[in-house]
Scaffold this motif. Structure first.
Motif, mmCIF file in Angstrom:
data_model
loop_
_atom_site.group_PDB
_atom_site.id
_atom_site.type_symbol
_atom_site.label_atom_id
_atom_site.label_comp_id
_atom_site.label_asym_id
_atom_site.label_seq_id
_atom_site.Cartn_x
_atom_site.Cartn_y
_atom_site.Cartn_z
ATOM 1 N N LYS A 169 -35.241 -40.977 7.850
ATOM 2 C CA LYS A 169 -33.949 -41.003 7.175
ATOM 3 C C LYS A 169 -33.691 -39.721 6.395
ATOM 4 O O LYS A 169 -32.555 -39.288 6.248
ATOM 5 N N ARG A 170 -34.765 -39.129 5.903
ATOM 6 C CA ARG A 170 -34.643 -37.878 5.160
ATOM 7 C C ARG A 170 -35.229 -36.730 5.975
ATOM 8 O O ARG A 170 -36.086 -36.929 6.827
ATOM 9 N N ARG A 171 -34.749 -35.521 5.714
ATOM 10 C CA ARG A 171 -35.245 -34.321 6.380
ATOM 11 C C ARG A 171 -35.151 -34.431 7.900
ATOM 12 O O ARG A 171 -36.095 -34.150 8.622
ATOM 13 N N SER A 172 -33.983 -34.870 8.352
ATOM 14 C CA SER A 172 -33.730 -34.967 9.793
ATOM 15 C C SER A 172 -32.243 -34.759 10.049
ATOM 16 O O SER A 172 -31.404 -35.141 9.224
ATOM 17 N N ALA A 173 -31.931 -34.147 11.179
ATOM 18 C CA ALA A 173 -30.529 -33.995 11.572
ATOM 19 C C ALA A 173 -29.927 -35.374 11.845
ATOM 20 O O ALA A 173 -30.606 -36.270 12.362
ATOM 21 N N SER A 174 -28.676 -35.555 11.482
ATOM 22 C CA SER A 174 -27.942 -36.786 11.771
ATOM 23 C C SER A 174 -26.932 -36.518 12.875
ATOM 24 O O SER A 174 -26.725 -35.374 13.287
ATOM 25 N N ILE A 175 -26.312 -37.582 13.350
ATOM 26 C CA ILE A 175 -25.334 -37.433 14.419
ATOM 27 C C ILE A 175 -24.056 -36.816 13.865
ATOM 28 O O ILE A 175 -23.392 -37.390 13.002
ATOM 29 N N THR A 176 -23.726 -35.630 14.363
ATOM 30 C CA THR A 176 -22.529 -34.888 13.957
ATOM 31 C C THR A 176 -21.837 -34.403 15.228
ATOM 32 O O THR A 176 -22.395 -34.507 16.329
ATOM 33 N N PRO A 177 -20.622 -33.850 15.108
ATOM 34 C CA PRO A 177 -19.975 -33.271 16.292
ATOM 35 C C PRO A 177 -20.825 -32.204 16.974
ATOM 36 O O PRO A 177 -20.783 -32.054 18.198
ATOM 37 N N VAL A 178 -21.597 -31.438 16.208
ATOM 38 C CA VAL A 178 -22.460 -30.412 16.796
ATOM 39 C C VAL A 178 -23.546 -31.061 17.654
ATOM 40 O O VAL A 178 -23.831 -30.624 18.768
ATOM 41 N N VAL A 179 -24.154 -32.129 17.131
ATOM 42 C CA VAL A 179 -25.178 -32.856 17.892
ATOM 43 C C VAL A 179 -24.558 -33.465 19.147
ATOM 44 O O VAL A 179 -25.128 -33.378 20.244
ATOM 45 N N ALA A 180 -23.409 -34.088 18.989
ATOM 46 C CA ALA A 180 -22.750 -34.727 20.132
ATOM 47 C C ALA A 180 -22.428 -33.717 21.223
ATOM 48 O O ALA A 180 -22.614 -33.977 22.415
ATOM 49 N N LYS A 181 -21.948 -32.533 20.821
ATOM 50 C CA LYS A 181 -21.621 -31.490 21.799
ATOM 51 C C LYS A 181 -22.882 -31.007 22.512
ATOM 52 O O LYS A 181 -22.895 -30.847 23.737
ATOM 53 N N ALA A 182 -23.962 -30.785 21.756
ATOM 54 C CA ALA A 182 -25.216 -30.307 22.346
ATOM 55 C C ALA A 182 -25.840 -31.342 23.270
ATOM 56 O O ALA A 182 -26.557 -30.994 24.207
ATOM 57 N N SER A 183 -25.541 -32.610 23.021
ATOM 58 C CA SER A 183 -26.119 -33.671 23.857
ATOM 59 C C SER A 183 -25.379 -33.846 25.177
ATOM 60 O O SER A 183 -25.840 -34.594 26.049
ATOM 61 N N ALA A 184 -24.225 -33.176 25.335
ATOM 62 C CA ALA A 184 -23.403 -33.257 26.556
ATOM 63 C C ALA A 184 -23.041 -34.700 26.905
ATOM 64 O O ALA A 184 -22.980 -35.079 28.071
ATOM 65 N N GLY A 185 -22.805 -35.509 25.876
ATOM 66 C CA GLY A 185 -22.394 -36.891 26.113
ATOM 67 C C GLY A 185 -23.511 -37.905 26.004
ATOM 68 O O GLY A 185 -23.254 -39.114 25.956
ATOM 69 N N ALA A 186 -24.768 -37.459 25.953
ATOM 70 C CA ALA A 186 -25.897 -38.396 25.884
ATOM 71 C C ALA A 186 -25.891 -39.202 24.592
ATOM 72 O O ALA A 186 -26.480 -40.279 24.528
ATOM 73 N N VAL A 187 -25.201 -38.705 23.567
ATOM 74 C CA VAL A 187 -25.114 -39.416 22.294
ATOM 75 C C VAL A 187 -24.509 -40.801 22.473
ATOM 76 O O VAL A 187 -24.763 -41.720 21.684
ATOM 77 N N GLU A 188 -23.708 -40.980 23.513
ATOM 78 C CA GLU A 188 -23.070 -42.276 23.762
ATOM 79 C C GLU A 188 -24.031 -43.295 24.368
ATOM 80 O O GLU A 188 -23.720 -44.485 24.410
ATOM 81 N N TYR A 189 -25.179 -42.856 24.830
ATOM 82 C CA TYR A 189 -26.087 -43.755 25.549
ATOM 83 C C TYR A 189 -27.491 -43.833 24.956
ATOM 84 O O TYR A 189 -28.229 -44.769 25.265
ATOM 85 N N MET A 190 -27.882 -42.857 24.148
ATOM 86 C CA MET A 190 -29.249 -42.812 23.639
ATOM 87 C C MET A 190 -29.340 -43.436 22.246
ATOM 88 O O MET A 190 -28.826 -42.881 21.283
ATOM 89 N N PRO A 191 -30.010 -44.573 22.110
ATOM 90 C CA PRO A 191 -30.141 -45.212 20.790
ATOM 91 C C PRO A 191 -31.023 -44.383 19.860
ATOM 92 O O PRO A 191 -32.045 -43.839 20.271
ATOM 93 N N ILE A 192 -30.613 -44.297 18.607
ATOM 94 C CA ILE A 192 -31.407 -43.602 17.597
ATOM 95 C C ILE A 192 -31.667 -44.554 16.438
ATOM 96 O O ILE A 192 -30.761 -45.263 15.985
ATOM 97 N N CYS A 193 -32.919 -44.555 15.997
ATOM 98 C CA CYS A 193 -33.329 -45.399 14.880
ATOM 99 C C CYS A 193 -33.759 -44.505 13.732
ATOM 100 O O CYS A 193 -34.582 -43.601 13.914
#
Length: 244
Positions: A127-151
């Protein structure tokens, strides 16, 4: 609400069940994949607004919107129990990726893209010291953000111990380990990858079952975290396919 930027990320968001409030298109951009986005949005009854490209430039966080930004619901983070349920429902050996303090959003997005490609069931981050889901992450994931669960977990070591209780082995990526392609990486497994600057923390490494390394002969002492994660994840994928 979160901004989804770029043509492919928006298309993947439209394919998924994510709620989208509206889509903003740069005025005059009606070619190729933009037309596809407009059609998909109309089929779903989503508002499409034409706006000046300068407006998109002003609100863009990735600075690579490609003439389209969607306003969607925030990313849904999973609980660890929910993550464990995914491979059970699929009747597959669990395959998770644990990221120990990966703070670069481009690395997180790239890792999500690779994780989706190799069939990983989810990614675990602190929860701390980690990147969170942002537009930059979503763009870099090329759409995988919509399918990959993150805990998101409070403590990585506690999460590793819970995985062990569920019969899942943990393998750390570390230069003190054995050569990765010489190890048995089949069965229920979680791959642990650390940050480029500091690697995996001592406590996390001590609680992993074993470590593997990627041999290198060049002058650079380490690989980009997302590249290293992809190499190891694809070896796990290869061995899982061969074991079927």
């Amino acid at each position: 609400m979160i901004k989804i930027e770029g043509r492919n990320p928006v298309i993947e968001a439209l394919k998924s069940d994510r709620y989208i409030d509206k889509i903003m298109i740069a005025s005059g951009a009606k070619e190729g994949s933009i037309n596809k986005i407009i059609r998909m949005a109309k089929d779903k009854g989503i508002i499409v607004q034409e706006v000046d490209r300068k407006k998109l430039d002003e609100i863009s966080e990735s600075h690579s919107h490609q003439g389209v930004i969607a306003i969607g619901s925030d990313y849904k983070y999973y609980e660890l129990d929910e993550l464990l349920e995914i491979p059970r429902q699929k009747g597959e050996d669990p395959f998770f990726i644990i990221l120990d303090e990966i703070t670069d959003p481009h690395n997180l997005g790239s890792i999500m893209r690779s994780a989706d490609a190799v069939g990983a069931h989810g990614i675990i981050v602190p929860k701390r010291r980690s990147a969170s889901i942002t537009p930059v992450v979503a763009k870099a994931s090329a759409g995988a953000v919509e399918y990959m669960p993150i805990c998101k977990v409070t403590n990585i070591v506690n999460a590793i111990n819970k995985l062990k209780e569920n019969g899942i082995w943990t393998v750390a990526s570390d230069m003190d380990g054995d050569t990765y392609y010489e190890k048995n990486l089949k069965g229920p497994l979680a791959l642990v990858v650390g940050s480029e600057g500091f690697g995996i923390s001592r406590l996390v490494k001590e609680n992993c079952d074993f470590t593997v390394k990627i041999p290198m002969v060049g002058n650079v002492s380490s690989l980009n975290a997302s590249v290293a994660c992809s190499i190891l994840a694809y070896e796990i994928f290869r061995q899982r396919i061969e074991s079927k």
